[in-house]
Motif scaffolding. Sequence first.
Motif, PDB file in Angstrom:
ATOM      1  N   CYS A  11       0.814  -1.216   0.000  1.00 58.59           N
ATOM      2  CA  CYS A  11       0.000   0.000   0.000  1.00 58.59           C
ATOM      3  C   CYS A  11       0.848   1.267   0.000  1.00 58.59           C
ATOM      4  O   CYS A  11       0.399   2.310  -0.462  1.00 58.59           O
ATOM      5  CB  CYS A  11      -0.924   0.014   1.217  1.00 58.59           C
ATOM      6  N   LYS A  70      -2.590   0.086  -7.215  1.00 55.61           N
ATOM      7  CA  LYS A  70      -2.667   1.542  -7.102  1.00 55.61           C
ATOM      8  C   LYS A  70      -3.585   2.132  -8.181  1.00 55.61           C
ATOM      9  O   LYS A  70      -4.377   3.038  -7.901  1.00 55.61           O
ATOM     10  CB  LYS A  70      -1.268   2.148  -7.200  1.00 55.61           C
ATOM     11  N   GLN A  73      -7.154   1.414  -7.145  1.00 56.38           N
ATOM     12  CA  GLN A  73      -7.608   2.288  -6.064  1.00 56.38           C
ATOM     13  C   GLN A  73      -7.834   3.717  -6.554  1.00 56.38           C
ATOM     14  O   GLN A  73      -8.708   4.429  -6.040  1.00 56.38           O
ATOM     15  CB  GLN A  73      -6.590   2.276  -4.922  1.00 56.38           C
ATOM     16  N   GLN A 120     -12.941  -1.692  -6.817  1.00 53.67           N
ATOM     17  CA  GLN A 120     -12.019  -0.570  -6.681  1.00 53.67           C
ATOM     18  C   GLN A 120     -11.449  -0.474  -5.273  1.00 53.67           C
ATOM     19  O   GLN A 120     -10.301  -0.056  -5.077  1.00 53.67           O
ATOM     20  CB  GLN A 120     -12.725   0.739  -7.051  1.00 53.67           C
ATOM     21  N   ASN A 121     -12.211  -0.882  -4.276  1.00 51.32           N
ATOM     22  CA  ASN A 121     -11.767  -0.769  -2.885  1.00 51.32           C
ATOM     23  C   ASN A 121     -11.065  -2.038  -2.388  1.00 51.32           C
ATOM     24  O   ASN A 121     -11.105  -2.338  -1.198  1.00 51.32           O
ATOM     25  CB  ASN A 121     -12.957  -0.456  -1.987  1.00 51.32           C
ATOM     26  N   THR A 122     -10.411  -2.780  -3.288  1.00 49.28           N
ATOM     27  CA  THR A 122      -9.805  -4.056  -2.906  1.00 49.28           C
ATOM     28  C   THR A 122      -8.854  -3.927  -1.717  1.00 49.28           C
ATOM     29  O   THR A 122      -8.921  -4.716  -0.774  1.00 49.28           O
ATOM     30  CB  THR A 122      -9.066  -4.680  -4.104  1.00 49.28           C
ATOM     31  N   LEU A 123      -7.962  -2.947  -1.743  1.00 45.83           N
ATOM     32  CA  LEU A 123      -7.006  -2.792  -0.645  1.00 45.83           C
ATOM     33  C   LEU A 123      -7.712  -2.479   0.664  1.00 45.83           C
ATOM     34  O   LEU A 123      -7.381  -3.045   1.717  1.00 45.83           O
ATOM     35  CB  LEU A 123      -5.984  -1.705  -0.970  1.00 45.83           C
ATOM     36  N   ASP A 124      -8.692  -1.588   0.604  1.00 47.06           N
ATOM     37  CA  ASP A 124      -9.460  -1.264   1.811  1.00 47.06           C
ATOM     38  C   ASP A 124     -10.240  -2.491   2.297  1.00 47.06           C
ATOM     39  O   ASP A 124     -10.358  -2.726   3.501  1.00 47.06           O
ATOM     40  CB  ASP A 124     -10.425  -0.114   1.538  1.00 47.06           C
TER      41      ASP A 124
END
Length: 460
Positions: A11, A70, A73, A120-124
Amino acid sequence: MRFFKTLALFCSLAPSILGTPVPNINHDLSTLETQDSPGPISILENTFLHMLNLDKETFQEIARLESALKDLQAGKINQVTTPEEALTSLSKIQPSPNTTENHNILTIATNLILNGLAPQNTLDLITSFLDQDINSSTNNNTLNPSQPIYPKKHPKDAPYSQSEKDLRSAIFIPETFEHGTTNKTPILLIPGTAIPAGTTYHFSYAKLLNDSDIADPVWLNIPGNSLGDIQVNAEYVAYAMNYISSITGRQIGVISWSQGGIDVQWALKYWPSTRAIVDDFMALSADFHGTVLAAVCLLPSPLCTPSIKQQVYDSALIRTLRGGSEGGDSAFVPTTSVYSGFDEVVQPQVGTGASAFLGDVRGVGVSNVQVQGACAGLPGGGPYLHETMLVNPLAWALFVDAITHDGPGELSRVDLGTVCGQLVAPGLGVDDLLETEAMTLVYASLDTLAYASEHVGDGL
């Protein structure tokens, strides 16, 4: 904690690393220290390059995945918006049936993102799941079984190497669990490699089973996210099966995904006490015979984790599972095995030579179903991948049939005209499909890297 460190790395890597040529591993790595973000790059240098001695190609794959995440996101990648679009995108990254071409899991995860198959919010999303109770392997299950199941329930049961406290605490029992007081069948969910069960099934079977009136799910979060020795992983499965049956006073159903199929089959073979209490075993994308692909082994040998090495086709563990007078290449309990010929992790998955195919020498009842064969030319038989099978409509229909009838699920009792016309199981949507993809492939990539980093020097 290992996962948090690796996620922080992905991240927070500075954009400058993506604009910097991948270093020659023989060069002075201090050239990676940039003025923009020395901290994260130091982690990359020390953890991945020095400790894991990654080659240039693997380093590039890590950077490529980080770049895709990235861009995702930042909203630079268009997501699919319907199941139809999802299957079209899947067809662009699917391998051919019976392929022997290896696909690095980092590459698979990156291509998944670039083709709009991750939210789109995969990391979150991943971050939000890391500390959720549903993924806990330290649960306080105070209810004792009606009869002792430790150290042995059956004289022929294998000995446990783990303590009963550890074995029991890995079982997650939700507050909604009814403990066998209704007609619902208790169902134990077993995870695959590199992912806890809470995450694995959250957008698929936990949702489907909780919304049904036929099943009451609990799940098993195996310590190390099933990346350690399969023989130890199976101890947790054997204990959990007996424990849930004992506290409910009922026979139970077991659903597995991926490596979970081997874990269950190993437990059934070496803990005979489990056979009488499992009414149905339902396996998704199982690799009972191992895989000829190296997709999940994203790091160079010998840095591949124990359970991943054990899943190589014809490994010593796979040969042991299949062999002997109690051969695990045939079912021990009524078994429904459902799989896809386009599996990008497990191959072969076609015909009687499919890795997921089990025999029936004991006459307990087995259904081996490749979805492309049962739903030929129809949406339900489309290009489903290893993880996409978690939302496949035919798999769900067969499991419902198995739970509600004696023996395994039978195609003859399923309305194939309706089921094969569906793209995802009724009750699920495109969001569930995308979130399942992200929470399996991307999560698994990060966790496998983290595990290898933490255990480097342990003789992986």
